[in-house]
Scaffold this motif. Structure first.
Motif, PDB file in Angstrom:
ATOM      1  N   VAL A   1      20.626  81.351 -76.562  1.00 49.93           N
ATOM      2  CA  VAL A   1      20.533  80.354 -75.493  1.00 49.93           C
ATOM      3  C   VAL A   1      21.843  79.581 -75.359  1.00 49.93           C
ATOM      4  O   VAL A   1      22.222  79.202 -74.246  1.00 49.93           O
ATOM      5  CB  VAL A   1      19.307  79.425 -75.672  1.00 49.93           C
ATOM      6  N   LEU A   2      22.572  79.384 -76.446  1.00 50.27           N
ATOM      7  CA  LEU A   2      23.870  78.710 -76.329  1.00 50.27           C
ATOM      8  C   LEU A   2      24.878  79.582 -75.581  1.00 50.27           C
ATOM      9  O   LEU A   2      25.735  79.063 -74.871  1.00 50.27           O
ATOM     10  CB  LEU A   2      24.406  78.322 -77.709  1.00 50.27           C
ATOM     11  N   ARG A   3      24.759  80.904 -75.727  1.00 53.20           N
ATOM     12  CA  ARG A   3      25.652  81.808 -74.999  1.00 53.20           C
ATOM     13  C   ARG A   3      25.271  81.938 -73.525  1.00 53.20           C
ATOM     14  O   ARG A   3      26.126  82.100 -72.667  1.00 53.20           O
ATOM     15  CB  ARG A   3      25.663  83.199 -75.645  1.00 53.20           C
ATOM     16  N   HIS A   4      23.977  81.903 -73.239  1.00 54.49           N
ATOM     17  CA  HIS A   4      23.525  82.252 -71.890  1.00 54.49           C
ATOM     18  C   HIS A   4      22.792  81.148 -71.148  1.00 54.49           C
ATOM     19  O   HIS A   4      22.648  81.233 -69.930  1.00 54.49           O
ATOM     20  CB  HIS A   4      22.610  83.489 -71.948  1.00 54.49           C
ATOM     21  N   GLY A   5      22.290  80.143 -71.845  1.00 59.29           N
ATOM     22  CA  GLY A   5      21.502  79.099 -71.203  1.00 59.29           C
ATOM     23  C   GLY A   5      22.371  78.019 -70.588  1.00 59.29           C
ATOM     24  O   GLY A   5      23.556  77.883 -70.911  1.00 59.29           O
ATOM     25  N   SER A   6      21.771  77.233 -69.708  1.00 55.25           N
ATOM     26  CA  SER A   6      22.529  76.176 -69.036  1.00 55.25           C
ATOM     27  C   SER A   6      21.857  74.817 -69.081  1.00 55.25           C
ATOM     28  O   SER A   6      22.500  73.810 -68.786  1.00 55.25           O
ATOM     29  CB  SER A   6      22.785  76.575 -67.577  1.00 55.25           C
ATOM     30  N   ASP A   7      20.585  74.752 -69.455  1.00 55.49           N
ATOM     31  CA  ASP A   7      19.881  73.472 -69.454  1.00 55.49           C
ATOM     32  C   ASP A   7      20.353  72.610 -70.623  1.00 55.49           C
ATOM     33  O   ASP A   7      20.265  73.033 -71.781  1.00 55.49           O
ATOM     34  CB  ASP A   7      18.371  73.704 -69.555  1.00 55.49           C
ATOM     35  N   PRO A   8      20.862  71.408 -70.360  1.00 54.66           N
ATOM     36  CA  PRO A   8      21.396  70.554 -71.429  1.00 54.66           C
ATOM     37  C   PRO A   8      20.365  70.218 -72.512  1.00 54.66           C
ATOM     38  O   PRO A   8      20.692  70.172 -73.694  1.00 54.66           O
ATOM     39  CB  PRO A   8      21.850  69.287 -70.698  1.00 54.66           C
ATOM     40  N   GLU A   9      19.114  70.004 -72.111  1.00 56.04           N
ATOM     41  CA  GLU A   9      18.067  69.668 -73.083  1.00 56.04           C
ATOM     42  C   GLU A   9      17.810  70.842 -74.026  1.00 56.04           C
ATOM     43  O   GLU A   9      17.713  70.662 -75.242  1.00 56.04           O
ATOM     44  CB  GLU A   9      16.786  69.276 -72.352  1.00 56.04           C
ATOM     45  N   ILE A  10      17.714  72.036 -73.477  1.00 53.35           N
ATOM     46  CA  ILE A  10      17.445  73.229 -74.294  1.00 53.35           C
ATOM     47  C   ILE A  10      18.656  73.554 -75.168  1.00 53.35           C
ATOM     48  O   ILE A  10      18.513  73.935 -76.334  1.00 53.35           O
ATOM     49  CB  ILE A  10      17.053  74.430 -73.407  1.00 53.35           C
ATOM     50  N   ARG A  11      19.851  73.381 -74.631  1.00 52.51           N
ATOM     51  CA  ARG A  11      21.058  73.626 -75.432  1.00 52.51           C
ATOM     52  C   ARG A  11      21.126  72.657 -76.616  1.00 52.51           C
ATOM     53  O   ARG A  11      21.449  73.060 -77.729  1.00 52.51           O
ATOM     54  CB  ARG A  11      22.310  73.521 -74.561  1.00 52.51           C
ATOM     55  N   ALA A  12      20.797  71.385 -76.387  1.00 48.71           N
ATOM     56  CA  ALA A  12      20.789  70.400 -77.474  1.00 48.71           C
ATOM     57  C   ALA A  12      19.713  70.761 -78.505  1.00 48.71           C
ATOM     58  O   ALA A  12      19.941  70.653 -79.726  1.00 48.71           O
ATOM     59  CB  ALA A  12      20.557  68.998 -76.921  1.00 48.71           C
ATOM     60  N   LEU A  13      18.554  71.197 -78.036  1.00 46.73           N
ATOM     61  CA  LEU A  13      17.489  71.624 -78.943  1.00 46.73           C
ATOM     62  C   LEU A  13      17.940  72.824 -79.764  1.00 46.73           C
ATOM     63  O   LEU A  13      17.708  72.887 -80.980  1.00 46.73           O
ATOM     64  CB  LEU A  13      16.212  71.950 -78.163  1.00 46.73           C
ATOM     65  N   ALA A  14      18.599  73.780 -79.127  1.00 53.16           N
ATOM     66  CA  ALA A  14      19.099  74.962 -79.840  1.00 53.16           C
ATOM     67  C   ALA A  14      20.080  74.562 -80.934  1.00 53.16           C
ATOM     68  O   ALA A  14      20.021  75.079 -82.053  1.00 53.16           O
ATOM     69  CB  ALA A  14      19.747  75.932 -78.856  1.00 53.16           C
ATOM     70  N   GLU A  15      20.972  73.643 -80.623  1.00 50.99           N
ATOM     71  CA  GLU A  15      21.927  73.173 -81.637  1.00 50.99           C
ATOM     72  C   GLU A  15      21.214  72.494 -82.796  1.00 50.99           C
ATOM     73  O   GLU A  15      21.559  72.695 -83.961  1.00 50.99           O
ATOM     74  CB  GLU A  15      22.952  72.235 -80.994  1.00 50.99           C
TER      75      GLU A  15
END
Length: 120
Positions: free
Chosen positions: A83-97
């Protein structure tokens, strides 16, 4: 070959390939043509995780839990990286991190437990 063996072989041949593969909650569905890169990467992470979770059980529930959870957590890390490589939603990216940080810490804890605990 017996009639039963022939009938079983015929039934297996008649099943679609996706139905012959073991699934985990539908995660193992057959790939569709022209899948996006993220889907291919999620599939690969999922298949690797399930393969690696197929541990040799020892009868020691604590060790078996730790050994099985390491690949499970690694799968979460691998999917978060997709998701960090392909996603764009800031909330989901923060959750992934956050998931990556938490799961890496838990993997370290599980490995330390396995290192100090003898199998039965």
């Amino acid at each position: 070959m017996t009639r039963l063996a022939l009938a079983l072989a015929a039934a297996l041949i008649a099943l679609p390939a996706a139905a012959q593969r073991p699934h985990h909650g539908g995660h193992g569905a057959a790939p569709a043509a022209q899948e996006p890169a993220s889907t291919r990467e999620f599939r690969a992470a999922n298949e690797r995780m399930h393969r690696d979770m197929n541990i040799r059980f020892t009868g020691n529930a604590d060790r078996d839990f730790a050994a099985g959870m390491i690949p499970h957590h690694q799968g979460a890390i691998d999917m978060a990286r997709v998701v960090l490589r392909h996603g764009s939603d800031p909330e989901i990216r923060a959750l992934a991190e956050s998931i990556i940080r938490a799961q890496e810490a838990e993997i370290a804890q599980l490995r330390a437990f396995l290192a100090r605990t003898q199998p039965r």
